[in-house]
Design a protein around this motif. Structure first.
Motif, PDB file in Angstrom:
ATOM      1  N   SER A 239       7.912   0.368   5.640  1.00  0.00           N
ATOM      2  CA  SER A 239       6.911   1.091   4.851  1.00  0.00           C
ATOM      3  C   SER A 239       5.533   0.888   5.473  1.00  0.00           C
ATOM      4  O   SER A 239       5.107  -0.260   5.662  1.00  0.00           O
ATOM      5  CB  SER A 239       6.926   0.546   3.410  1.00  0.00           C
ATOM      6  N   GLN A 240       4.887   1.976   5.795  1.00  0.00           N
ATOM      7  CA  GLN A 240       3.557   1.873   6.428  1.00  0.00           C
ATOM      8  C   GLN A 240       2.444   2.079   5.393  1.00  0.00           C
ATOM      9  O   GLN A 240       2.511   3.034   4.610  1.00  0.00           O
ATOM     10  CB  GLN A 240       3.430   2.938   7.523  1.00  0.00           C
ATOM     11  N   PRO A 241       1.445   1.180   5.354  1.00  0.00           N
ATOM     12  CA  PRO A 241       0.370   1.338   4.372  1.00  0.00           C
ATOM     13  C   PRO A 241      -0.528   2.533   4.683  1.00  0.00           C
ATOM     14  O   PRO A 241      -0.807   2.820   5.848  1.00  0.00           O
ATOM     15  CB  PRO A 241      -0.408   0.027   4.489  1.00  0.00           C
ATOM     16  N   LYS A 242      -0.953   3.233   3.612  1.00  0.00           N
ATOM     17  CA  LYS A 242      -1.907   4.330   3.792  1.00  0.00           C
ATOM     18  C   LYS A 242      -3.312   3.730   3.833  1.00  0.00           C
ATOM     19  O   LYS A 242      -3.491   2.555   3.507  1.00  0.00           O
ATOM     20  CB  LYS A 242      -1.770   5.318   2.635  1.00  0.00           C
ATOM     21  N   TRP A 243      -4.289   4.564   4.168  1.00  0.00           N
ATOM     22  CA  TRP A 243      -5.637   4.023   4.364  1.00  0.00           C
ATOM     23  C   TRP A 243      -6.190   3.384   3.091  1.00  0.00           C
ATOM     24  O   TRP A 243      -6.828   2.333   3.126  1.00  0.00           O
ATOM     25  CB  TRP A 243      -6.593   5.113   4.876  1.00  0.00           C
ATOM     26  N   TYR A 244      -5.904   4.010   1.929  1.00  0.00           N
ATOM     27  CA  TYR A 244      -6.456   3.450   0.693  1.00  0.00           C
ATOM     28  C   TYR A 244      -5.703   2.187   0.270  1.00  0.00           C
ATOM     29  O   TYR A 244      -6.259   1.329  -0.408  1.00  0.00           O
ATOM     30  CB  TYR A 244      -6.451   4.498  -0.430  1.00  0.00           C
ATOM     31  N   GLU A 245      -4.461   2.053   0.729  1.00  0.00           N
ATOM     32  CA  GLU A 245      -3.731   0.805   0.452  1.00  0.00           C
ATOM     33  C   GLU A 245      -4.281  -0.330   1.315  1.00  0.00           C
ATOM     34  O   GLU A 245      -4.399  -1.470   0.859  1.00  0.00           O
ATOM     35  CB  GLU A 245      -2.234   1.015   0.701  1.00  0.00           C
ATOM     36  N   ARG A 246      -4.626  -0.003   2.546  1.00  0.00           N
ATOM     37  CA  ARG A 246      -5.271  -1.008   3.400  1.00  0.00           C
ATOM     38  C   ARG A 246      -6.597  -1.460   2.790  1.00  0.00           C
ATOM     39  O   ARG A 246      -6.928  -2.644   2.794  1.00  0.00           O
ATOM     40  CB  ARG A 246      -5.528  -0.429   4.800  1.00  0.00           C
ATOM     41  N   ALA A 247      -7.345  -0.496   2.262  1.00  0.00           N
ATOM     42  CA  ALA A 247      -8.637  -0.825   1.632  1.00  0.00           C
ATOM     43  C   ALA A 247      -8.417  -1.712   0.414  1.00  0.00           C
ATOM     44  O   ALA A 247      -9.176  -2.660   0.166  1.00  0.00           O
ATOM     45  CB  ALA A 247      -9.363   0.455   1.237  1.00  0.00           C
ATOM     46  N   LEU A 248      -7.353  -1.425  -0.328  1.00  0.00           N
ATOM     47  CA  LEU A 248      -7.039  -2.219  -1.511  1.00  0.00           C
ATOM     48  C   LEU A 248      -6.703  -3.664  -1.116  1.00  0.00           C
ATOM     49  O   LEU A 248      -7.181  -4.619  -1.725  1.00  0.00           O
ATOM     50  CB  LEU A 248      -5.863  -1.581  -2.264  1.00  0.00           C
ATOM     51  N   VAL A 249      -5.884  -3.807  -0.068  1.00  0.00           N
ATOM     52  CA  VAL A 249      -5.514  -5.150   0.408  1.00  0.00           C
ATOM     53  C   VAL A 249      -6.758  -5.920   0.828  1.00  0.00           C
ATOM     54  O   VAL A 249      -6.919  -7.100   0.508  1.00  0.00           O
ATOM     55  CB  VAL A 249      -4.516  -5.048   1.599  1.00  0.00           C
ATOM     56  N   PHE A 250      -7.647  -5.247   1.510  1.00  0.00           N
ATOM     57  CA  PHE A 250      -8.896  -5.850   1.980  1.00  0.00           C
ATOM     58  C   PHE A 250      -9.694  -6.413   0.794  1.00  0.00           C
ATOM     59  O   PHE A 250     -10.155  -7.548   0.805  1.00  0.00           O
ATOM     60  CB  PHE A 250      -9.703  -4.747   2.679  1.00  0.00           C
TER      61      PHE A 250
END
Ligand code: FE2
Ligand code: FE2
Length: 360
Positions: A239-250
């Motif tokens: 499963s590859q993270p989308k850009w907003y999921e990366r932002a959420l993780v950050f």
């Protein structure tokens, strides 16, 4: 006299920041780091102090974001000649493109005079070991006999705080991910890998401060963090993270790291109890994941290669097999953290009870 000693202090200070600045200048504008490699370190440091303040603050921001990834490399190649740097750039370029395909072993020679040679590692059957991110002696067979239903009933006030903190975190998680368990697992592992590292770090510093042993707990907690990170490395293959999921993780990492750090400083028994309950929730999530796989709503794809090697799974294993071993890991984390909290509840420090062995 005064002026001469001030000059000496300034030189010493510039010497310390020189390598760091070397990285900062190289990063500006996203240009490859070797472009400005020939610049004088001291000259660069002087610019850093006397140049355009707005520009410098911009450099600082960029450095905060990217220095950990490339800073050390820049600093370590300061003394190389231009030809060597060129050679290194070519080799590094090749290695990086390969490494992005899942951390596979790229034993292409890195040109360096430090004499650090990559070790030739083979599997038990004699074939070459293909992972740089973990080694054969770090692999294991998951203990699937562990009781998945065990639960620590919250009795004390702090237990209830821990329990309801975790329960309240579950609702927004359920709403955000719905039944996308692959994505949910990947995202939650980014959080799950934090507590072990924070606990291990704080126990490490405590051991240094007090000149005392840790009872094996530093290693146990760091191994837990590493194991959780390997869960992440596995799930990001499916499963590859989308850009907003990366932002959420950050964002979540920034908040959670600091919140857990402070909680552990104030009350390690609360911190470990929270993780114990988080792990109970993780077991529940992976059980739901398995149900979806069995129903066919999530495709039971072949297991990622990294999972087959890490958990020593048969070559024809599937995602279902991976979820089962990951769930067993979570159950072990649950036990270790509830146990750690119990030790504190009984008025002891963790070092009084030897850390569990083999509980990843
Ligand atoms: Fe995990
Ligand atoms: Fe876990």
């Amino acid at each position: 006299m005064m002026t001469r000693s001030m000059t000496r202090i300034s030189r010493a200070a510039l010497g310390h920041v020189g390598a760091r600045y070397f990285s900062i200048t190289a990063l500006h504008g996203g240009v490859a780091c070797d472009v400005q490699a020939h610049r004088g370190v001291l000259g660069g440091a002087a610019n850093f102090f006397h140049g355009n303040p707005a520009k410098n603050s911009e450099n600082m921001v960029v450095a905060w974001m990217r220095l950990p990834a490339v800073g050390a490399r820049n600093a370590s190649t300061v003394s190389l000649g231009e030809k060597q740097q060129e050679d290194e750039k070519k080799v590094q370029g090749g290695a990086t493109s390969g490494a992005s395909a899942g951390g596979e072993n790229n034993n292409k020679g890195i040109v360096s005079y430090w004499g650090v040679e990559p070790a030739k590692i083979t599997k038990e059957d004699g074939t070459e070991w293909r992972w740089n991110c973990f080694k054969p002696w770090e692999t294991y067979k998951a203990d699937l006999s562990i009781d998945l239903k065990k639960h620590h009933a919250p009795v004390t006030f702090l237990d209830k705080v821990a329990y309801w903190t975790v329960k309240s975190l579950r609702y927004p998680t359920d709403i955000f991910f719905q039944r996308r368990y692959g994505c949910r697992a990947m995202m939650l592992e980014t959080v799950a890998a934090v507590p072990g590292m924070v606990g291990g770090l704080l126990l490490h510093c405590k051991s240094l401060r007090r000149f005392e042993h840790s009872g094996g707990w530093i290693k146990a907690l760091l191994e837990e963090a590493e194991n959780e990170r390997m869960h992440l490395m596995t799930f990001m293959e499916v499963s590859q993270p989308k850009w907003y999921e990366r932002a959420l993780v950050f964002t979540v990492q920034g908040v959670f790291f600091n919140a857990y750090f402070l909680t552990y400083l104030v009350s390690p028994k609360l911190a470990h109890r929270i993780v114990g309950y988080l792990e109970e929730e993780a077991i529940h999530s992976y059980t739901e994941f398995l149900k979806e796989l069995d129903k066919g709503t999530i495709e039971n794809v072949p297991a990622p290669a990294i999972a087959i090697d890490y958990w020593r799974l048969p070559p024809d294993s599937t995602l279902r097999d991976v979820v089962i071993v990951v769930r067993a890991d979570e159950a072990h984390h649950r036990d270790v953290n509830h146990f750690a909290s119990d030790i504190h509840y009984q008025g002891h420090e963790l070092k009084k009870a030897p850390a569990p062995i083999g509980y990843h």
